[in-house]
Design a protein around this motif. Structure first.
Motif, PDB file in Angstrom:
ATOM      1  N   LEU A  97       0.825  -1.208   0.000  1.00 13.12           N
ATOM      2  CA  LEU A  97       0.000   0.000   0.000  1.00 13.12           C
ATOM      3  C   LEU A  97       0.859   1.258   0.000  1.00 13.12           C
ATOM      4  CD1 LEU A  97      -2.949  -0.657   2.506  1.00 13.12           C
ATOM      5  CD2 LEU A  97      -3.175   0.029   0.122  1.00 13.12           C
ATOM      6  N   VAL A  98       1.822   1.303   0.900  1.00 18.16           N
ATOM      7  CA  VAL A  98       2.690   2.478   1.018  1.00 18.16           C
ATOM      8  C   VAL A  98       3.529   2.638  -0.244  1.00 18.16           C
ATOM      9  CG1 VAL A  98       4.572   3.526   2.323  1.00 18.16           C
ATOM     10  CG2 VAL A  98       2.729   2.335   3.534  1.00 18.16           C
ATOM     11  N   GLN A  99       4.038   1.541  -0.756  1.00 13.55           N
ATOM     12  CA  GLN A  99       4.873   1.569  -1.960  1.00 13.55           C
ATOM     13  C   GLN A  99       4.108   2.150  -3.146  1.00 13.55           C
ATOM     14  OE1 GLN A  99       5.450  -2.196  -4.160  1.00 13.55           O
ATOM     15  NE2 GLN A  99       7.648  -1.879  -3.847  1.00 13.55           N
ATOM     16  N   VAL A 100       2.906   1.650  -3.387  1.00 15.94           N
ATOM     17  CA  VAL A 100       2.110   2.112  -4.528  1.00 15.94           C
ATOM     18  C   VAL A 100       1.646   3.549  -4.311  1.00 15.94           C
ATOM     19  CG1 VAL A 100       0.016   1.724  -5.893  1.00 15.94           C
ATOM     20  CG2 VAL A 100       1.387  -0.224  -5.118  1.00 15.94           C
ATOM     21  N   MET A 101       1.224   3.882  -3.098  1.00 17.24           N
ATOM     22  CA  MET A 101       0.778   5.243  -2.793  1.00 17.24           C
ATOM     23  C   MET A 101       1.879   6.258  -3.087  1.00 17.24           C
ATOM     24  SD  MET A 101      -0.673   6.785   0.824  1.00 17.24           S
ATOM     25  CE  MET A 101       0.867   6.472   1.719  1.00 17.24           C
ATOM     26  N   ARG A 102       3.082   5.971  -2.661  1.00 18.04           N
ATOM     27  CA  ARG A 102       4.187   6.908  -2.891  1.00 18.04           C
ATOM     28  C   ARG A 102       4.601   6.952  -4.351  1.00 18.04           C
ATOM     29  NH1 ARG A 102       7.668   5.511   2.643  1.00 18.04           N
ATOM     30  NH2 ARG A 102       6.408   6.852   4.019  1.00 18.04           N
ATOM     31  N   ALA A 122      -3.930   3.453   4.089  1.00 19.78           N
ATOM     32  CA  ALA A 122      -2.725   4.240   4.377  1.00 19.78           C
ATOM     33  C   ALA A 122      -2.973   5.683   3.980  1.00 19.78           C
ATOM     34  CB  ALA A 122      -1.527   3.673   3.617  1.00 19.78           C
ATOM     35  N   LEU A 123      -2.446   6.614   4.759  1.00 17.90           N
ATOM     36  CA  LEU A 123      -2.624   8.050   4.536  1.00 17.90           C
ATOM     37  C   LEU A 123      -1.285   8.745   4.720  1.00 17.90           C
ATOM     38  CD1 LEU A 123      -5.639   8.283   6.998  1.00 17.90           C
ATOM     39  CD2 LEU A 123      -5.896   8.269   4.515  1.00 17.90           C
ATOM     40  N   GLU A 124      -0.988   9.690   3.827  1.00 12.86           N
ATOM     41  CA  GLU A 124       0.254  10.461   3.964  1.00 12.86           C
ATOM     42  C   GLU A 124       0.186  11.687   3.061  1.00 12.86           C
ATOM     43  OE1 GLU A 124       4.980   9.421   4.108  1.00 12.86           O
ATOM     44  OE2 GLU A 124       3.883   8.762   2.324  1.00 12.86           O
ATOM     45  N   PHE A 125       0.509  12.841   3.629  1.00 11.94           N
ATOM     46  CA  PHE A 125       0.600  14.074   2.837  1.00 11.94           C
ATOM     47  C   PHE A 125       1.984  14.665   3.093  1.00 11.94           C
ATOM     48  CE2 PHE A 125      -1.472  18.463   1.916  1.00 11.94           C
ATOM     49  CZ  PHE A 125      -0.977  18.422   0.617  1.00 11.94           C
ATOM     50  N   PRO A 126       2.978  14.215   2.337  1.00 12.01           N
ATOM     51  CA  PRO A 126       4.360  14.642   2.590  1.00 12.01           C
ATOM     52  C   PRO A 126       4.595  16.107   2.241  1.00 12.01           C
ATOM     53  CG  PRO A 126       4.241  13.298   0.615  1.00 12.01           C
ATOM     54  CD  PRO A 126       2.877  13.260   1.228  1.00 12.01           C
ATOM     55  N   GLU A 127       5.644  16.634   2.806  1.00  9.09           N
ATOM     56  CA  GLU A 127       5.999  18.040   2.607  1.00  9.09           C
ATOM     57  C   GLU A 127       6.154  18.376   1.131  1.00  9.09           C
ATOM     58  OE1 GLU A 127       6.586  21.785   4.260  1.00  9.09           O
ATOM     59  OE2 GLU A 127       6.302  19.945   5.423  1.00  9.09           O
ATOM     60  N   ALA A 128       6.723  17.468   0.347  1.00  7.20           N
ATOM     61  CA  ALA A 128       6.955  17.733  -1.072  1.00  7.20           C
ATOM     62  C   ALA A 128       5.648  17.961  -1.825  1.00  7.20           C
ATOM     63  CB  ALA A 128       7.736  16.587  -1.705  1.00  7.20           C
TER      64      ALA A 128
END
Length: 241
Positions: A97-102, A122-128
């Motif tokens: 999940l994390v791999q595909v999301m990123r 999975a949830l993530e809103f990175p600085e970039a």
């Protein structure tokens, strides 16, 4: 990938409908699907045919995002059993999940989007990605970056029922956007991949992302809640250029 998802966690898998190719053109199958719908079929290229012979039929969790029409996106996800928490199959799913999301540069992804009807997201809103948004957009949509969070068997509680409408897209409806109303603030609670309890209260853009991914666990897509008049192909200008 040829890895197999354990059958103990895989009771709801629904195989894809068979597709039929007629010559080299798109065509509909003369045999109706179970629900009466079947998408246009394409003849598989020689190299795809060889790859399938060598690697075998792909198995979930897929290394790419399922597209609307895939039965897995319309199934209600099942909870992960306590005995499977922290097990290798769940850890492999979370890793994928994390791999595909990123790789897709998206801010959330659910297990059904990889063909696995289980309550994992999975949830993530990175600085970039945050910095890539214009300042006026960040302010209007109440955007703030947040680190990776993974929830197993999550539940949602509304904290602020005010509805806020903004454009929204989905990797499972690739290439399209539409305005979708979402609650201003919510609380998501569940387990992390180690089985420990986690709770997160979020508002603005983060709350929107949470609600979007929670919908996936119920077999619901943003197109079910959108203002249909705002449904847009993001490439429409290129067609007229």
């Amino acid at each position: 990938s040829t890895e197999t998802w354990g059958t103990s966690l895989w009771p709801l898998f629904c195989p894809r409908e068979k597709r039929v190719a007629v010559g080299g053109a798109r065509a509909y199958s003369s045999t109706p699907a179970r629900d009466g719908l079947e998408g246009p079929a394409r003849r598989r290229s020689y190299w795809r045919y060889v790859r399938r012979l060598v690697q075998g039929t792909p198995a979930p969790p897929y290394p790419r995002v399922c597209q609307v029409g895939d039965p897995a996106l319309r199934a209600v996800a099942a909870p992960v059993e306590p005995a499977q928490l922290a097990g290798p199959e769940l850890q492999r799913l979370v890793e994928r999940l994390v791999q595909v999301m990123r790789r897709q540069h998206c801010v959330g992804l659910s297990a059904p989007q990889l063909g696995v009807p289980l309550q994992v997201l999975a949830l993530e809103f990175p600085e970039a990605l945050f910095r890539a948004c214009a300042p006026r957009v960040r302010e209007a949509r109440q955007m703030e970056p947040f680190p990776l969070r993974v929830f197993v068997n999550p539940s949602l509680r509304v904290l602020d029922s005010q509805l806020v409408t903004f454009p929204e897209g989905c990797e499972s409806v690739a290439g399209f956007l539409a305005c979708v109303p979402r609650f201003q603030a919510v609380q998501i609670s569940g387990l992390d991949p180690r089985g420990e309890q986690v709770v997160w209260q979020a508002s603005g853009w983060a709350a929107r992302i949470i609600q979007h991914e929670m919908d996936h666990l119920q077999g619901c897509l943003f197109i079910d809640k959108m203002d249909s008049k705002t449904f847009t192909n993001i490439h429409w200008m290129e067609v007229n250029d």
